[in-house]
Scaffold this active site. Structure first.
Site, PDB file in Angstrom:
ATOM      1  N   SER A 158     -30.864 -25.102  26.874  1.00 11.19           N
ATOM      2  CA  SER A 158     -30.980 -26.553  27.015  1.00 11.19           C
ATOM      3  C   SER A 158     -31.978 -26.901  28.131  1.00 11.19           C
ATOM      4  CB  SER A 158     -29.599 -27.157  27.274  1.00 11.19           C
ATOM      5  OG  SER A 158     -29.622 -28.552  27.199  1.00 11.19           O
TER       6      SER A 158
ATOM      7  N   HIS B 148     -25.916 -28.427  19.338  1.00  9.38           N
ATOM      8  CA  HIS B 148     -26.546 -28.006  20.596  1.00  9.38           C
ATOM      9  C   HIS B 148     -25.758 -26.901  21.309  1.00  9.38           C
ATOM     10  CE1 HIS B 148     -29.460 -28.665  23.769  1.00  9.38           C
ATOM     11  NE2 HIS B 148     -28.495 -28.729  24.660  1.00  9.38           N
TER      12      HIS B 148
ATOM     13  N   ASP C 281     -28.902 -30.041  15.763  1.00  8.23           N
ATOM     14  CA  ASP C 281     -29.033 -30.371  17.184  1.00  8.23           C
ATOM     15  C   ASP C 281     -29.805 -31.682  17.330  1.00  8.23           C
ATOM     16  OD1 ASP C 281     -29.519 -30.535  19.905  1.00  8.23           O
ATOM     17  OD2 ASP C 281     -30.088 -28.432  20.123  1.00  8.23           O
TER      18      ASP C 281
END
Length: 382
Positions: free
Chosen positions: A175, A359, A333
């Site tokens: 991320s 995600h 995502d």
């Protein structure tokens, strides 16, 4: 979703399931990275890195079991080094709070003979010290993504390479940990010579926005709203307390509900056992300014520097990155769109699409040992 459930039920082992649930409850109660490592049967080292602007960052290094009683400082054998970087509002525990060791990326890697290091951004629970700024002062919290890229990532990587004697390492980001590398590699050409491969798990550069149209429009119209609500210091300073005292079922429900309008995540691919292990470790402190910076990026759709009004925002020249890149992303995502990302990355980027992954699934999904970890191992293999 069915893909995960079929994969789990086909190989279900009641004895192993019980062991994983037992371990999950112990991880939930663990207070530190070291305690989580010990629950998995590993020891660790802690190393402090001082950035050029005075922040003291704590790096974690996992020791292999066969050498757990010895310091890894003097190693005659040169192992390939892997550095892992966490995401927004998290810390190094993110990679380790996993109930099944076969699905825990750092542990799989260390058993494959890699030297495993995990970074911690300034401001999180492990990096709350400075050479002259107090953590209680707003000046301590005056940092954003730019500072992670300018200082934290280069300083941490240099420390690891100097300590291990390696000339290169492999970088795995999750991320925001990928965004920090995208930015750092784009502005420091010499950093590209120190990283042999950049594996981006659930990458993020310029997310479209929040799933809730109300939150999305409010943030995009004025990202500085976060300052009004949270001030100019730490974001969620009491989150660790609430994660530790709230009943498990209530905490899980709160997180699942909150992630729907923010990220559009259903979290159906994360098992109940994994939620027990991970949800008490999912958030920790960071600067409100970091969140404001992401709001600016969402508003402009430009992955660039923080906009303080003068001078204008500068886009990070990510197309100049020389390090080989592997993107491992979920097709569900909401924070990542492959086409805009590739427009601003160099040619030759490898893309690994994960069907039905959201995600957070890329780290905690029920089938990461089948769908994700083999792709990481393949990327790390010369």
């Amino acid at each position: 979703m069915q893909l995960f459930r079929r994969g789990l039920s086909a190989n279900s082992d009641p004895s192993a399931d019980y062991d994983h649930r037992l371990l999950a409850h112990k991880i939930r109660k663990a207070k530190t990275f070291g305690q989580i490592c010990a629950l998995h049967g590993y020891m660790h080292e802690e190393h402090v890195v001082t950035t050029e602007d005075g922040y003291l960052l704590l790096l974690h290094r996992i020791l292999p079991k066969e050498n757990a009683s010895k310091s890894a400082q003097t190693s005659g054998l040169q192992k390939p080094v892997v550095y892992l970087q966490h995401g927004l509002l998290t810390n190094s525990e993110l990679f380790m709070c996993i109930a099944d060791p076969a699905k825990c990326l750092p542990l799989v890697l260390i058993e494959r003979g890699y030297d495993i290091w995990l970074g911690n951004n300034r401001g999180n629970k492990y990096s709350r010290n400075h050479t002259h700024k107090s953590v209680n002062c707003p000046e301590f919290w005056d940092f954003c993504i730019d500072d992670f890229a300018r200082y934290d990532i280069p300083c941490s990587i240099d420390f690891v390479l100097n300590f291990t004697g390696s000339t290169k390492l492999s970088y795995i980001g999750f991320s925001q940990g990928t965004a920090q590398a995208f930015a750092a590699l784009s502005i420091y050409p010499e950093l590209n010579d120190k990283i042999d491969i950049f594996v981006a798990l659930a990458p993020i550069m310029h997310p479209a926005g929040f799933s809730s149209s109300l939150i999305d429009s409010a943030v995009k119209s004025n990202p500085s709203l976060f300052f009004r609500f949270f001030g100019r210091k730490s974001m969620f300073p009491s989150v660790a307390m609430w994660q530790s005292i709230l009943p498990t079922f209530f905490l899980h429900k709160c997180i699942d509900i909150a992630l729907i309008p923010l990220l559009g995540c259903s979290n159906h691919n994360i098992t109940k056992t994994q939620k027990i292990a991970a949800y008490s470790h999912i958030y920790c402190s960071s600067s409100v300014k970091v969140v404001v910076h992401w709001g600016q990026i969402m508003r402009t759709s430009v992955f660039g520097t923080y906009d303080d009004g003068m001078p204008a925002t500068t886009r990070y020249p990510t197309e100049n990155i020389k390090t080989p890149i592997v993107l491992i992303y979920g097709d569900q995502d909401s924070l990542f769109d492959i086409d805009p990302a590739l427009e601003h990355l160099p040619a030759g980027v490898a893309c690994e699409r994960l069907r039905s992954y959201e995600h957070i699934d890329v780290l905690w999904g029920g089938n990461v040992h089948v769908d994700v970890i083999p792709k990481v191992l393949a990327a790390l293999t010369p």
